[in-house]
Design a protein around this motif. Structure first.
Motif, PDB file in Angstrom:
ATOM      1  N   SER A  36       0.823  -1.215  -0.064  1.00 49.11           N
ATOM      2  CA  SER A  36       0.000   0.063  -0.060  1.00 49.11           C
ATOM      3  C   SER A  36       0.906   1.111  -0.001  1.00 49.11           C
ATOM      4  N   VAL A  37       1.842   1.247   0.859  1.00 51.11           N
ATOM      5  CA  VAL A  37       2.848   2.461   0.832  1.00 51.11           C
ATOM      6  C   VAL A  37       3.586   2.474  -0.488  1.00 51.11           C
ATOM      7  N   TRP A  38       3.955   1.270  -1.227  1.00 53.01           N
ATOM      8  CA  TRP A  38       4.741   1.598  -2.247  1.00 53.01           C
ATOM      9  C   TRP A  38       3.835   1.874  -3.431  1.00 53.01           C
ATOM     10  N   SER A  39       2.595   1.277  -3.347  1.00 52.20           N
ATOM     11  CA  SER A  39       1.883   1.824  -4.732  1.00 52.20           C
ATOM     12  C   SER A  39       1.370   3.179  -4.531  1.00 52.20           C
ATOM     13  N   ARG A  40       1.364   3.592  -3.563  1.00 55.67           N
ATOM     14  CA  ARG A  40       0.814   5.018  -3.433  1.00 55.67           C
ATOM     15  C   ARG A  40       2.021   5.789  -3.889  1.00 55.67           C
ATOM     16  N   PHE A  41       3.397   5.510  -3.475  1.00 55.49           N
ATOM     17  CA  PHE A  41       4.545   6.187  -3.666  1.00 55.49           C
ATOM     18  C   PHE A  41       4.915   6.362  -5.183  1.00 55.49           C
ATOM     19  N   VAL A  42       4.989   5.225  -5.969  1.00 51.67           N
ATOM     20  CA  VAL A  42       5.559   5.169  -7.160  1.00 51.67           C
ATOM     21  C   VAL A  42       4.876   5.923  -8.186  1.00 51.67           C
ATOM     22  N   PRO A  43       3.405   5.871  -8.456  1.00 52.06           N
ATOM     23  CA  PRO A  43       2.687   6.507  -9.124  1.00 52.06           C
ATOM     24  C   PRO A  43       2.709   7.983  -9.049  1.00 52.06           C
ATOM     25  N   LEU A  44       3.023   8.686  -7.814  1.00 52.67           N
ATOM     26  CA  LEU A  44       3.040  10.059  -7.515  1.00 52.67           C
ATOM     27  C   LEU A  44       4.396  10.331  -7.860  1.00 52.67           C
ATOM     28  N   VAL A  45       5.596   9.715  -7.882  1.00 54.06           N
ATOM     29  CA  VAL A  45       6.593  10.021  -8.434  1.00 54.06           C
ATOM     30  C   VAL A  45       6.805   9.839  -9.604  1.00 54.06           C
ATOM     31  N   SER A  46       6.422   8.884 -10.415  1.00 55.65           N
ATOM     32  CA  SER A  46       6.290   8.803 -11.826  1.00 55.65           C
ATOM     33  C   SER A  46       5.511   9.983 -12.536  1.00 55.65           C
ATOM     34  N   GLY A  47       4.529  10.247 -11.852  1.00 61.20           N
ATOM     35  CA  GLY A  47       3.507  11.153 -12.608  1.00 61.20           C
ATOM     36  C   GLY A  47       4.214  12.667 -12.547  1.00 61.20           C
ATOM     37  N   VAL A  48       4.937  12.865 -11.529  1.00 60.38           N
ATOM     38  CA  VAL A  48       5.752  14.364 -11.253  1.00 60.38           C
ATOM     39  C   VAL A  48       6.777  14.147 -12.222  1.00 60.38           C
ATOM     40  N   MET A  49       7.558  12.952 -12.617  1.00 55.55           N
ATOM     41  CA  MET A  49       8.427  12.900 -13.629  1.00 55.55           C
ATOM     42  C   MET A  49       7.922  13.159 -15.096  1.00 55.55           C
ATOM     43  N   ARG A  50       6.960  12.528 -15.367  1.00 56.05           N
ATOM     44  CA  ARG A  50       6.179  12.634 -16.798  1.00 56.05           C
ATOM     45  C   ARG A  50       5.680  13.912 -16.984  1.00 56.05           C
ATOM     46  N   LEU A  51       5.260  14.671 -15.776  1.00 56.96           N
ATOM     47  CA  LEU A  51       4.978  16.369 -15.770  1.00 56.96           C
ATOM     48  C   LEU A  51       6.120  17.059 -16.146  1.00 56.96           C
ATOM     49  N   GLY A  52       7.571  16.926 -15.785  1.00 63.94           N
ATOM     50  CA  GLY A  52       8.725  17.310 -15.961  1.00 63.94           C
ATOM     51  C   GLY A  52       9.020  17.220 -17.341  1.00 63.94           C
ATOM     52  N   ILE A  53       8.823  15.664 -18.128  1.00 63.93           N
ATOM     53  CA  ILE A  53       8.940  15.848 -19.482  1.00 63.93           C
ATOM     54  C   ILE A  53       8.040  17.061 -20.452  1.00 63.93           C
ATOM     55  N   ALA A  54       6.612  16.747 -20.066  1.00 68.92           N
ATOM     56  CA  ALA A  54       5.977  17.880 -20.689  1.00 68.92           C
ATOM     57  C   ALA A  54       6.303  18.984 -20.388  1.00 68.92           C
ATOM     58  N   LEU A  55       6.747  19.685 -19.487  1.00 70.02           N
ATOM     59  CA  LEU A  55       7.324  20.917 -19.195  1.00 70.02           C
ATOM     60  C   LEU A  55       8.351  21.212 -19.872  1.00 70.02           C
ATOM     61  N   VAL A  56       9.345  20.327 -20.328  1.00 71.62           N
ATOM     62  CA  VAL A  56      10.526  20.839 -21.312  1.00 71.62           C
ATOM     63  C   VAL A  56      10.078  20.839 -22.385  1.00 71.62           C
ATOM     64  N   TRP A  57       9.096  19.852 -23.185  1.00 80.05           N
ATOM     65  CA  TRP A  57       8.393  20.366 -24.313  1.00 80.05           C
ATOM     66  C   TRP A  57       7.857  21.569 -24.644  1.00 80.05           C
ATOM     67  N   MET A  58       7.297  21.897 -23.447  1.00 80.49           N
ATOM     68  CA  MET A  58       6.587  23.387 -23.762  1.00 80.49           C
ATOM     69  C   MET A  58       7.573  24.493 -23.648  1.00 80.49           C
ATOM     70  N   VAL A  59       8.396  24.578 -22.580  1.00 75.55           N
ATOM     71  CA  VAL A  59       9.433  25.552 -22.310  1.00 75.55           C
ATOM     72  C   VAL A  59      10.376  25.423 -23.533  1.00 75.55           C
ATOM     73  N   GLY A  60      10.657  24.274 -24.007  1.00 74.73           N
ATOM     74  CA  GLY A  60      11.579  24.062 -24.913  1.00 74.73           C
ATOM     75  C   GLY A  60      11.346  24.407 -26.332  1.00 74.73           C
ATOM     76  N   GLY A  61      10.006  24.189 -26.557  1.00 73.13           N
ATOM     77  CA  GLY A  61       9.185  24.600 -27.928  1.00 73.13           C
ATOM     78  C   GLY A  61       9.294  26.149 -27.860  1.00 73.13           C
ATOM     79  N   VAL A  62       8.828  26.814 -26.828  1.00 71.85           N
ATOM     80  CA  VAL A  62       8.639  28.337 -26.829  1.00 71.85           C
ATOM     81  C   VAL A  62      10.193  28.880 -26.835  1.00 71.85           C
TER      82      VAL A  62
END
Length: 759
Positions: free
Chosen positions: A411-437
């Motif tokens: 339970s502890v593990w399953s709550r943690f992994v998606p949270l960290v993975s989601g933050v990292m994926r948002l980081g990639i999206a942020l790079v596409w947006m800022v880099g594209g600009v």
């Protein structure tokens, strides 16, 4: 008085943590602490944290609204009452209850120890009661110290099996684990060099991709080229092939190293267990020890192969990729690394939680093994009482307990992994947006090309999984650290019985035994043997008898040096038993037990256990002497017959005669017979007795029996009661002593035999 305000403590008393000492508001300053223990219930049976301290003149209770002190000379009685879930230590002063200490089973061991030490100091003992020896407190303090962590002073919980969970430091333990791999350091250095090379090579394809896009495909205002396209594509393909070949070779090498280290650890822990005394095994479950040799060492193999080196690779690659990104474009690099502080904080918080959970999870797993290890060897008893369903319920209860705690980890593990993975994926999206600009704003600038943006995204697609791997490896590291701690807890346990430097190993023993003022106590409890003095001449047969709990088993345990005497001496041929080489000494002593233990294997292998170099002819001769040959050859496979687990396929009498054959082949100078004929029928007893008569010829023999009729052939009988030798003599001499212990035992057995005969 201590100038620093600490309580004075004898050297063997476990240190009292400052947080516990503070509960007494300075009441302990200058007092000599004899013992102390925590208890966990208040007067209303509510959970709390309180402490009872025994000093040289008082009992002090702290942790409540006020500190209470009771002078030992005023105490009439201190007694423990065990209840269902709640025990009580009641202290009586002036015929009234002065204090009642309530506690759960978790605190039972320590409170019982304090009560024993208090009872020895009470003034109102009967005039004829025996004064305990002066060294008894020191012995008890020694074992009390072993039950507390030497670093933090906390009591080590039973589930931890001797390893303090509060002092587990992953880094120090794992560095020590890597030290075990020192014999393979040449291969490890080579594997690390390949790992570092792979880290660099893995960072090259994104760089090649940048030039492939910018130079090969081209961008607005900068046309591409087929030659450059093929050139950079070739470099990408070559780097991929080289990386995969090196990775395959590296994995093979690390797997080989990990398997070898795990094998060495299994050997070291199993070999060290055989060096430890019976005291070590008496405190631990068999399932727990099996888990350390098997499951724990396997987890360490996983850490060595996939944990330590891969973690290093990930760290190096993260550093290389981060450096390249900052070199190429520091603004985009900062955007890409924005999620890292959040991820690091989450990882640290989660690792603290999982560390505690994994420690307990292992305990619940070992309890499952303990149930299985307890039930399967006793399957005959289980079936005899039709208790299969009960055993299944026991197993399911332990299994469900483990499942609940494992699900809590998940339970502890399953709550943690998606949270960290989601933050990292948002980081990639942020790079596409800022880099594209940035690319749109700086069209034509070589620092903000489409290839640079694609390179950054490619780097991030490598970078974030590496960070996730590093984060996820924390689970492996925590489990490995817990396993390593349990393995090292065994390896760090010194043998309490060992051969001294220059130990004696003679060509032959004469067999003269002498006990001189021998005292012995188990962990500081009431002495099991008290001032035993006895001499046995070579070739003499001594019958050892007495009521249950008299100390007969302790007597032979000391003679075999399974334990060392607490006080006094045991001499064999005039030499202190502690001066002999332990293994040589035990080869001179043979034992035939009431319930003989046979190993899984053939009859011949079990007889040969007494002498691994024995020939087939010697095995058969030993079997004939033990009256075992006739029934052995009656089996279809003869001496190659498998006896099953613990000899379950044989009858009790057959197992006993095989154990006698094993002892004959062992050819000891000193022989111990422990109830060797107590559990067989009359005809079988006759055959066993004939075998024993041949076995004892020319050997110093000590025979233990509750059936006194089997001891009448002894040269001398020794009667033990409450750990003391109370009578010695022949059967005829002792049976005529009307008020003697032996005469009473003999009369009781004769009366019981008559009642059985009448029925």
């Amino acid at each position: 008085m201590n100038l620093d305000g600490d309580a004075a403590q004898p050297p063997n008393v476990p240190p009292m943590p400052g947080e516990i000492r503070s509960l007494f508001n300075g009441e302990l300053i200058g007092r000599a602490i004899v013992s102390w223990a925590e208890f966990d219930l208040d007067e209303h049976n509510r959970y709390c944290r309180r402490v009872v301290v025994l000093t040289d003149d008082s009992v002090i209770i702290g942790g409540g609204a006020q500190v209470r002190s009771i002078r030992i000379p005023d105490i009439q009685e201190a007694k423990i009452t065990e209840g269902l879930g709640v025990d009580r230590l009641t202290i009586i002063v002036n015929d009234a209850v002065a204090a009642e200490i309530r506690y759960t089973r978790r605190c039972r061991r320590d409170i019982t120890r304090v009560n024993r030490m208090l009872s020895r100091r009470l003034p109102n003992k009967a005039a004829d009661s025996e004064r305990p020896p002066d060294w008894l407190d020191a012995i008890e303090r020694k074992f009390e110290q072993q039950s507390h962590c030497p670093k933090c002073g906390r009591a080590i919980p039973d589930y931890a099996d001797g390893a303090c969970p509060a002092c587990l430091r992953n880094r120090a333990i794992l560095w020590r684990l890597l030290d075990v791999a020192r014999p393979y350091r040449g291969k490890i250095r080579l594997a690390l060099a390949v790992t570092l090379a792979l880290s660099v090579l893995n960072s090259l394809p994104p760089v090649f991709t940048k030039y492939l896009v910018d130079d090969g495909i081209g961008t607005p205002g900068r046309p591409g080229s087929m030659g450059r396209l093929l050139y950079w594509s070739g470099w990408i393909a070559a780097s991929v092939v080289i990386v995969e070949l090196l990775a395959s070779w590296r994995l093979l090498m690390l797997s080989t190293i990990g398997t070898s280290v795990a094998r060495d650890l299994r050997h070291r822990i199993y070999a060290h267990m055989h060096e430890l005394g019976l005291r070590f095994f008496a405190k631990r479950r068999t399932g727990s020890l099996i888990t350390r040799v098997t499951t724990d060492t396997d987890r360490l193999w996983e850490f060595i192969v996939f944990g330590s080196v891969d973690s290093l690779r990930n760290v190096v690659m993260i550093a290389v990729i981060g450096s390249i990104m900052f070199y190429m474009n520091w603004k985009l690099a900062l955007v890409a690394l924005t999620p890292l502080p959040f991820v690091a904080t989450l990882t640290w918080l989660r690792s603290k939680t999982l560390h505690r959970m994994f420690g307990r999870l292992w305990t619940y797993w070992s309890r499952i093994g303990a149930v299985v290890g307890d039930a399967l060897p006793g399957v005959r008893v289980v079936k005899a009482f039709a208790n299969e369903h009960r055993e299944i319920q026991r197993f399911d209860a332990r299994s469900d307990e483990y499942t609940r705690h494992e699900q809590a980890v998940n339970s502890v593990w399953s709550r943690f992994v998606p949270l960290v993975s989601g933050v990292m994926r948002l980081g990639i999206a942020l790079v596409w947006m800022v880099g594209g600009v940035l690319v749109l704003q700086h069209m034509g600038d070589e620092k903000f090309t489409v290839g640079t943006l694609i390179m950054f995204v490619a780097f991030l697609q490598q970078f974030y999984p590496l960070v996730m791997e590093l984060v996820n490896s924390n689970r492996m590291v925590t489990r490995a650290a817990s396993s390593a701690q349990r393995v090292f807890e065994v390896l760090d346990t010194p043998p309490d019985v060992f051969s001294r430097q220059g130990a004696v190993a003679k060509d032959r023993l004469q067999g003269r035994l002498e006990f001189r003022g021998v005292w012995f106590t188990y962990e500081g409890a009431a002495p099991a043997l008290r001032e035993v003095s006895l001499a046995i001449e070579p070739g003499q047969m001594i019958g050892l008898c007495g009521p249950s709990g008299a100390g007969k088993s302790t007597f032979v345990n000391l003679l075999c040096r399974f334990y060392d005497v607490t006080d006094g001496q045991i001499l064999i041929d005039g030499i202190d038993i502690r001066d002999y080489d332990v293994k040589w000494l035990r080869r001179q002593v043979g034992m035939v037990l009431q319930d003989p233990y046979l190993f899984h294997g053939t009859i011949a292998e079990n007889i040969r256990y007494g002498n691994p170099d024995a020939t087939d002819e010697q095995i058969i001769a030993a079997a004939r002497a033990a009256n075992a040959h006739d029934f052995i050859v009656g089996f279809p496979d003869g001496y190659d017959t498998m006896v099953g687990e613990r000899g379950q396929s044989l009858s009790g009498g057959e197992r006993q005669r095989i154990s006698i054959a094993r002892a004959i082949l062992h050819n000891p100078r000193v022989l111990i017979l422990d109830e060797a004929t107590s559990s067989v029928d009359t005809e079988t007893e006759k055959q066993i007795q004939q075998a024993l008569d041949r076995l004892v010829e020319g050997r110093t023999t000590i025979a233990i029996a509750h059936r006194l009729s089997t001891l009448q052939a002894a040269d001398r009988l020794v009667v033990l009661e409450k750990g003391r030798v109370v009578e010695q003599g022949t059967h005829a001499e002792l049976v005529d002593k009307v008020d003697g212990v032996y005469a009473k035992l003999h009369r009781t057995q004769m009366e019981m035999n008559q009642q059985v005969a009448i029925r």
